[in-house]
Design a protein around this motif. Structure first.
Motif: not given
Length: 491
Positions: A413-439
């Motif tokens: 979109g007009l306000r996005s760039d290629a990096s946003h697709f990669n950011i969307l793909a980044e997993p969510l990690k807990d405070s211990n650095g463990q993967l919890r939610v992946l996309f």
């Protein structure tokens, strides 16, 4: 596939969504020997935005229509060839079709082919560029800007007598590009051309339908045991120790990790309530700024068809003049966003009307009777034949109003760039650095967004990410076993 209610069940991984991405996650897990997972699918079928429907004595594709690229680089083509579901000889010929004016005149076929070839050359030129163009006023240079800038030199290739027709075909090409992006090309930055990657080899048909690809993937794991349809996830609670997933039915699933493969449209509407704790501001911006447009198809069945082998109807492409193409009210003039009306491969009694953008979204709310009348009016007008009959049946896709998709596919979109697709793909990690939610999903693939192979690669990517963290088989990992104990204690 089961649709029974399940309360307080624990799995190693919960996969949310049974489209190509989610199924590919499950397939990859199974190939590695890990089967402690469940797929939760909100709708009553699997396949996501691949949706083959029986209609008109054969089938039609309400969703994905082709395999884009036929080399071994395309994981979907590899899958199709392994299962004899497509071949490199069954290709879409984008040069096949005739252009018609609103007064019923067919544009000279040689001129039409020449103009279309030039349009394709300009398109190829855009894809070869390695730097983003800019405008003097520093505003974002768009895909539409690029084509408008090329129009004067484009028209110089034709005689004065042919330029009106060439311009009308160029207008048709604009509607074609709106289908490609699923979005208004005046709102798509030119940078999207640079970042998106085409695979060579053309667009392959699927003689047995896209559902055959879905079945092929699902056959590679115990899908009847591992997929629950009609289970709508409403919240994903992710914290140290694991995830708790609540469904609209009140059922709860607990897991070490979740892989979210829902559409970007669904995330746009629900992400603020879907995740707890909320996603980061950076991921919020990615969800908000990547565009997610609408492309729809209208299928018209005729019994009998008004065309025949002697008078074939391949592709009726609407070539509007500049003034005619202006849309002042998309609700009453939605038909001006139609690119073409095509004969349907593998379904000789049907025609397919391709439409996109706001007008494509509006079509989802229009009664079948109005669809039938308007499409017949357009066919009669552009083919110059007032005797063309009304279709006996109408069916259409409704990706924009489908509450589980809320659109068709993503683009920059007009306000996005290629990096946003990669950011969307980044997993969510807990405070211990463990993967919890992946996309996973097509919108998480920067190079192949908007495609089946992008969705498939993203699913393999996220499954592999988990397998790498916990070893080839997560069940044998000490970290994995420890988290199972913690998770049970937490909940």
């Amino acid at each position: 596939m089961s649709s029974d209610k399940t309360s307080d069940k624990f799995y190693g991984v919960v996969i949310i969504g049974a489209g190509i991405a989610g199924l590919s996650v499950a397939e990859t897990f199974t190939a590695a020997g890990f089967e402690d997972f469940i797929i939760l699918e909100a709708s009553d079928r699997i396949g996501g935005r691949c949706h083959t429907e029986d209609f008109g004595g054969s089938f039609v594709e309400l969703g994905a229509n082709w395999i884009h690229g036929t080399t071994s680089e395309n994981s979907i083509m590899v899958l199709a060839e392994e299962n004899d579901l497509a071949n490199k000889q069954e290709l879409m010929n984008w040069s096949k079709g005739c252009f018609y004016k609103s007064d019923g005149r067919k544009i000279d076929e040689d001129l039409g082919a020449k103009v279309w070839d030039f349009c394709m050359e300009i398109d190829a030129e855009a894809q070869r560029m390695h730097c983003c163009l800019s405008k003097q006023d520093k505003t974002i240079y768009t895909v539409e800007d690029f084509y408008v800038d090329r129009l004067p030199e484009f028209l110089e290739k034709f005689s004065m007598s042919d330029r009106d027709d060439a311009t009308a075909i160029f207008n048709s090409f604009f509607n074609y590009q709106r289908l490609n992006f699923g979005w208004d090309i005046a709102k798509v930055p030119f940078e999207s051309y640079i970042k998106y990657k085409d695979i060579d080899g053309g667009d392959a048909f699927m003689p047995k339908g896209a559902r055959s690809l879905i079945s092929a993937i699902a056959s590679r794991f115990r899908s009847k045991e591992r997929i629950k349809v009609g289970v709508e996830v409403v919240t994903v609670n992710w914290e140290d120790g694991g995830v708790k997933i609540r469904c609209s039915s009140g059922d709860t699933y607990r897991a070490k990790c979740a892989v979210v493969t829902v559409s970007l449209g669904y995330l746009k509407k629900h992400h603020q309530t879907f995740f707890y704790p909320p996603v980061s501001h950076e991921k919020y911006l990615a969800i908000d700024r990547i565009a997610f447009g609408v492309v729809n198809k209208i299928f018209l069945e005729y019994d009998p068809p008004f065309w025949s082998k002697d008078t074939p109807l391949d592709s009726v492409r609407l070539a509007w003049d500049n003034k005619e193409l202006v849309i002042t009210d998309h609700k009453s003039q939605w038909f001006k966003r139609i690119f073409c009306i095509d004969a349907v491969r593998f379904n000789p009694n049907c025609l397919c009307v391709w439409i996109s953008c706001h007008e494509g979204l509006h079509v989802e709310t229009v009664p079948d009777e109005e669809i039938s009348e308007t499409c017949t009016m357009v066919l009669r007008q552009f083919l110059g034949d007032p005797t063309i009959p009304y279709p006996c049946k109408v069916i259409r896709s409704t990706w924009g109003t489908n509450k589980y998709t809320l659109g068709s596919y993503s683009c920059m979109g007009l306000r996005s760039d290629a990096s946003h697709f990669n950011i969307l793909a980044e997993p969510l990690k807990d405070s211990n650095g463990q993967l919890r939610v992946l996309f996973a999903g097509e919108a998480t693939h920067a190079a192949f967004n908007g495609t089946m192979h992008g969705a498939r690669e993203s699913g393999v990517r996220e499954a592999t990410r988990l397998l790498r963290q916990f070893g080839t088989d997560p069940r044998k990992s000490e970290c994995f076993i420890r988290d199972l104990v913690v998770l049970n204690e937490v909940y």
